[in-house]
Enzyme design. Structure first.
Site, short mmCIF file in Angstrom:
data_model
loop_
_atom_site.label_atom_id
_atom_site.label_comp_id
_atom_site.label_asym_id
_atom_site.label_seq_id
_atom_site.Cartn_x
_atom_site.Cartn_y
_atom_site.Cartn_z
N HIS A 4 23.04 -3.94 3.66
CA HIS A 4 24.47 -3.61 3.62
C HIS A 4 25.18 -4.44 2.57
O HIS A 4 26.07 -3.95 1.84
CB HIS A 4 25.08 -3.85 5.01
CG HIS A 4 26.54 -3.63 5.08
ND1 HIS A 4 27.42 -4.63 5.38
CD2 HIS A 4 27.29 -2.52 4.89
CE1 HIS A 4 28.66 -4.16 5.38
NE2 HIS A 4 28.60 -2.88 5.08
N GLU A 64 24.52 -2.86 -0.73
CA GLU A 64 25.32 -1.64 -0.89
C GLU A 64 26.69 -1.96 -1.46
O GLU A 64 27.17 -1.30 -2.39
CB GLU A 64 25.47 -0.93 0.45
CG GLU A 64 26.39 0.28 0.43
CD GLU A 64 27.29 0.33 1.63
OE1 GLU A 64 28.53 0.36 1.45
OE2 GLU A 64 26.77 0.35 2.76
N HIS A 65 27.33 -3.00 -0.95
CA HIS A 65 28.64 -3.42 -1.48
C HIS A 65 28.53 -3.82 -2.94
O HIS A 65 29.39 -3.48 -3.77
CB HIS A 65 29.17 -4.60 -0.67
CG HIS A 65 29.85 -4.21 0.60
ND1 HIS A 65 31.16 -4.51 0.86
CD2 HIS A 65 29.40 -3.56 1.70
CE1 HIS A 65 31.50 -4.07 2.06
NE2 HIS A 65 30.43 -3.48 2.60
N GLU A 103 34.83 -7.60 7.21
CA GLU A 103 34.40 -6.34 7.82
C GLU A 103 33.75 -6.59 9.18
O GLU A 103 34.01 -5.87 10.15
CB GLU A 103 33.42 -5.63 6.88
CG GLU A 103 32.96 -4.27 7.36
CD GLU A 103 31.99 -3.59 6.41
OE1 GLU A 103 31.56 -2.45 6.73
OE2 GLU A 103 31.66 -4.17 5.35
#
Length: 450
Positions: A68, A71-72, A148
């Site tokens: 993840h 991905e950012h 997040e």
């Protein structure tokens, strides 16, 4: 088309006319790169997805949450484009672009007008093949991800669903949170994430899917030119990476109960047990069972818990399907004082299905619901693009609308009851989040009917 299209990895070209006059094509490049397209008559837009079959379950060698995190970072710039350049490229044409990390894949996607497809392919190819993973941007994005995670931790439903996955899956990697934890993100190093990037972001892993107003030959040519321009060695031959094993793992045989005390006005409660894999032939039956139980306003959970008793605003059943495991659950948001009652009602409703099955009227209504929803969803090129990616990465077969509807028509009253009984035989775990009592989950037991 009346049958599913098998997608063996050693067949270089597949083409077929499918339902509604659409055209399906797949090319396996000698480098292992796979490109799938679905041309849709009358479409004026195209959805593009760049898929890598790596997700949160694949992080044993790196800090949890690295997939993840990566991905950012792919949105933060390449040698040719800054993060602002990437954003402007889509904003100036009214396009959409984003990404998602799941437990078994990562996808970078965009939706644009047909005239902007080449731009979308080029930008996504640049991001996927040439991310800088800049040191300064790494630390900036670390803070973003921590925010997040904090946002998710403030959401009782998010917390409950993360914890129930851990309860059902135990030590299996599918039980880990997709985003990692604050501790694992703080501990993640740039070198770890770069190693993760270099290991998985290669031609033999990449799957590119396009649906809508798309010409297959042009898309393949544009993609290959872009990836070669950005430095990927497409002249090196390799077979596509094999699909995941479907061998069932050993999951916990004892149920787990977790109480998470939070000073909230509403509590979230989730009950779940092991479910079906994504290649299980009973998936259509599972869709019917889930919908009858808690898939809409006419479902049994909604009618009993919300309409008749007024105990919840949100109440539903759900399922998650993965390559070698699955999860089946029921969830609701309710007042802390009603958690025990909701838990009892959920179990009683499921036990009724195990003991008596569903009615002919419920089956007819649910088949109409699922068939209609499936057809309506295919009005979106996004849905078709995702269907291509999941078909190639996960199931190894492409199922068009007609075949999907045919499979639903095969579901019977007996098959639904048999599946309910099978699901009921698994250990039932429970999680409740909120200002709950220590006895809120005491009534959780077996789903097997008395």
């Amino acid at each position: 088309m009346s049958e599913a299209i098998d997608l063996p990895l050693d067949v270089p070209e597949i083409a077929s006319t499918i339902s509604q006059g659409a055209h399906f094509r797949r090319t396996v490049h000698p480098s292992g790169l796979r490109i799938l397209t679905e041309w849709v008559p009358g479409a004026a837009s195209t959805s593009v997805g760049f898929w890598v079959p790596v997700g949160s379950r694949d992080e044993d060698a790196v800090a949890y949450g690295s997939t993840h995190f990566l991905e950012h970072l792919l949105f933060k710039g390449t040698p040719r484009r800054t993060a602002m350049d990437i954003a402007v490229a889509f904003d100036r044409v009214g396009g959409e672009h984003n990404a998602l990390t799941a437990k078994e894949h990562t996808c970078y996607y965009a939706k644009v007008q047909d005239r902007d497809v080449d731009m979308a392919i080029d930008v996504l190819a640049d991001m996927v093949s040439s991310s800088l993973i800049d040191v300064d941007e790494f630390d900036v994005e670390r803070r973003v991800i921590l925010e997040e995670l904090a946002m998710a931790d403030d959401d009782a439903a998010d917390v409950a669903h993360e914890r129930i996955a851990e309860a059902v899956m135990g030590d299996h990697p599918l039980g880990r949170p997709i985003g990692g934890s604050p501790e694992s993100i703080e501990a993640a190093s740039r070198d770890q994430v770069v190693a993760h990037y270099e290991r998985y972001y290669r031609p033999d892993h990449l799957v590119v899917t396009l649906a809508g107003a798309v010409d297959h030959n042009h898309a393949v040519r544009t993609l290959l030119e872009a990836l070669e321009r950005y430095g990927w060695p497409l002249d090196q031959q390799a077979p596509p990476v094999p699909r995941r094993t479907t061998v069932a793992p050993t999951l916990p045989q004892e149920p787990t109960k977790k109480l998470i005390h939070r000073p909230l006005e509403q509590s979230t409660v989730v009950l779940a047990t092991p479910g079906l894999t994504q290649t299980d032939e009973r998936r259509s039956t599972a869709a019917v069972l889930t919908t009858v139980l808690g898939g809409g306003m006419s479902s049994r959970l909604f009618q009993e818990i919300r309409e008749k008793r007024g105990l919840a605003y949100s109440v539903y059943a759900y399922s998650g399907h993965y390559s070698d495991a699955g999860l089946f659950g029921m969830a609701a948001g309710t007042g802390p004082e009603y958690v025990d009652t909701v838990v009892r009602v959920m179990q009683d409703i499921f036990r009724e299905i195990v003991a008596e099955g569903i009615t002919e009227e419920e089956l007819e209504r649910t088949l109409g619901n699922l068939q209609g929803a499936s057809s309506l969803a295919l009005e979106s090129t996004d849905t078709r693009m995702v269907r291509l990616g999941r078909s190639e990465i996960h199931t190894g077969e492409f199922v068009d609308r007609d075949e999907a509807l045919r499979r639903l028509d095969l579901v019977t009253l007996d098959s639904v009851r048999d599946l309910a009984a099978s699901v009921a035989g698994g250990p039932l775990s429970a999680v409740a989040v909120g200002a709950i009592s220590d006895t809120a989950l005491d009534s959780v037991g077996s789903l097997v009917a008395d």
